[in-house]
Design a protein around this motif. Structure first.
Motif, PDB file in Angstrom:
ATOM      1  N   ILE A  26      78.349  19.377  77.071  1.00  0.00           N
ATOM      2  CA  ILE A  26      79.469  19.879  76.265  1.00  0.00           C
ATOM      3  C   ILE A  26      80.813  19.427  76.837  1.00  0.00           C
ATOM      4  O   ILE A  26      81.577  18.742  76.145  1.00  0.00           O
ATOM      5  CB  ILE A  26      79.388  21.412  76.115  1.00  0.00           C
ATOM      6  CG1 ILE A  26      78.106  21.788  75.365  1.00  0.00           C
ATOM      7  CG2 ILE A  26      80.610  21.961  75.399  1.00  0.00           C
ATOM      8  CD1 ILE A  26      77.739  23.252  75.451  1.00  0.00           C
ATOM      9  N   PRO A  27      81.144  19.751  78.100  1.00  0.00           N
ATOM     10  CA  PRO A  27      82.447  19.295  78.598  1.00  0.00           C
ATOM     11  C   PRO A  27      82.534  17.781  78.743  1.00  0.00           C
ATOM     12  O   PRO A  27      83.596  17.204  78.545  1.00  0.00           O
ATOM     13  CB  PRO A  27      82.598  19.999  79.954  1.00  0.00           C
ATOM     14  CG  PRO A  27      81.249  20.459  80.330  1.00  0.00           C
ATOM     15  CD  PRO A  27      80.477  20.629  79.065  1.00  0.00           C
ATOM     16  N   TYR A  28      81.427  17.131  79.077  1.00  0.00           N
ATOM     17  CA  TYR A  28      81.464  15.670  79.183  1.00  0.00           C
ATOM     18  C   TYR A  28      81.798  15.042  77.829  1.00  0.00           C
ATOM     19  O   TYR A  28      82.568  14.090  77.758  1.00  0.00           O
ATOM     20  CB  TYR A  28      80.118  15.129  79.690  1.00  0.00           C
ATOM     21  CG  TYR A  28      79.979  15.116  81.194  1.00  0.00           C
ATOM     22  CD1 TYR A  28      80.383  16.197  81.968  1.00  0.00           C
ATOM     23  CD2 TYR A  28      79.430  14.023  81.838  1.00  0.00           C
ATOM     24  CE1 TYR A  28      80.250  16.183  83.329  1.00  0.00           C
ATOM     25  CE2 TYR A  28      79.286  14.005  83.217  1.00  0.00           C
ATOM     26  CZ  TYR A  28      79.695  15.089  83.956  1.00  0.00           C
ATOM     27  OH  TYR A  28      79.567  15.061  85.312  1.00  0.00           O
ATOM     28  N   GLN A  31      85.487  15.483  76.890  1.00  0.00           N
ATOM     29  CA  GLN A  31      86.416  14.658  77.668  1.00  0.00           C
ATOM     30  C   GLN A  31      86.090  13.167  77.544  1.00  0.00           C
ATOM     31  O   GLN A  31      86.613  12.349  78.287  1.00  0.00           O
ATOM     32  CB  GLN A  31      86.372  15.078  79.133  1.00  0.00           C
ATOM     33  CG  GLN A  31      86.845  16.484  79.366  1.00  0.00           C
ATOM     34  CD  GLN A  31      86.728  16.888  80.818  1.00  0.00           C
ATOM     35  OE1 GLN A  31      86.542  16.065  81.712  1.00  0.00           O
ATOM     36  NE2 GLN A  31      86.843  18.173  81.083  1.00  0.00           N
ATOM     37  N   ASN A  32      85.207  12.832  76.614  1.00  0.00           N
ATOM     38  CA  ASN A  32      84.787  11.442  76.389  1.00  0.00           C
ATOM     39  C   ASN A  32      84.222  10.785  77.646  1.00  0.00           C
ATOM     40  O   ASN A  32      84.439   9.606  77.897  1.00  0.00           O
ATOM     41  CB  ASN A  32      85.939  10.603  75.827  1.00  0.00           C
ATOM     42  CG  ASN A  32      86.305  11.023  74.436  1.00  0.00           C
ATOM     43  OD1 ASN A  32      85.450  11.428  73.656  1.00  0.00           O
ATOM     44  ND2 ASN A  32      87.590  10.963  74.117  1.00  0.00           N
TER      45      ASN A  32
END
Length: 99
Positions: A26-28, A31-32
């Motif tokens: 999800i966070p990856y 943040q592309n």
């Protein structure tokens, strides 16, 4: 590893990292930092890793299994405690020139 037998330790570790890596998606993605092309390129190597792990799990005796696990845990802890440049492998790939 907490006196777990080998199968329980491996099974627990697999589930732990599966959940952690799924959460990291999800966070990856936001943040592309997730590279779909690289991921797709690495997919064929996943079964190889699974079969290699199964083969090693059946071939390595309990004593050596625990020695290997404790050594890898020690090296992981050392990597977390030491400066990042001590473990910069890019210098090996570039002939000594830092990237």
């Amino acid at each position: 590893p907490q006196r777990f037998d080998r199968k329980r330790f491996v099974g627990t570790t697999v589930w732990f990292f599966t959940i952690i890596n799924a959460i990291k998606l999800i966070p990856y993605s936001m943040q592309n930092l997730f590279d779909l092309h690289l991921s797709l390129w690495l997919v064929p190597f996943a079964p190889l890793g699974v079969f290699l792990g199964l083969w090693m799990n059946h071939r390595v005796n309990e004593r050596w299994f625990h020695r290997i696990i404790y050594t890898l845990l020690f090296l992981t802890g050392l990597k977390l405690l030491c400066p990042p440049e001590w473990f910069d492998l890019s210098m090996l790939l570039t002939g000594g020139n830092p990237v």
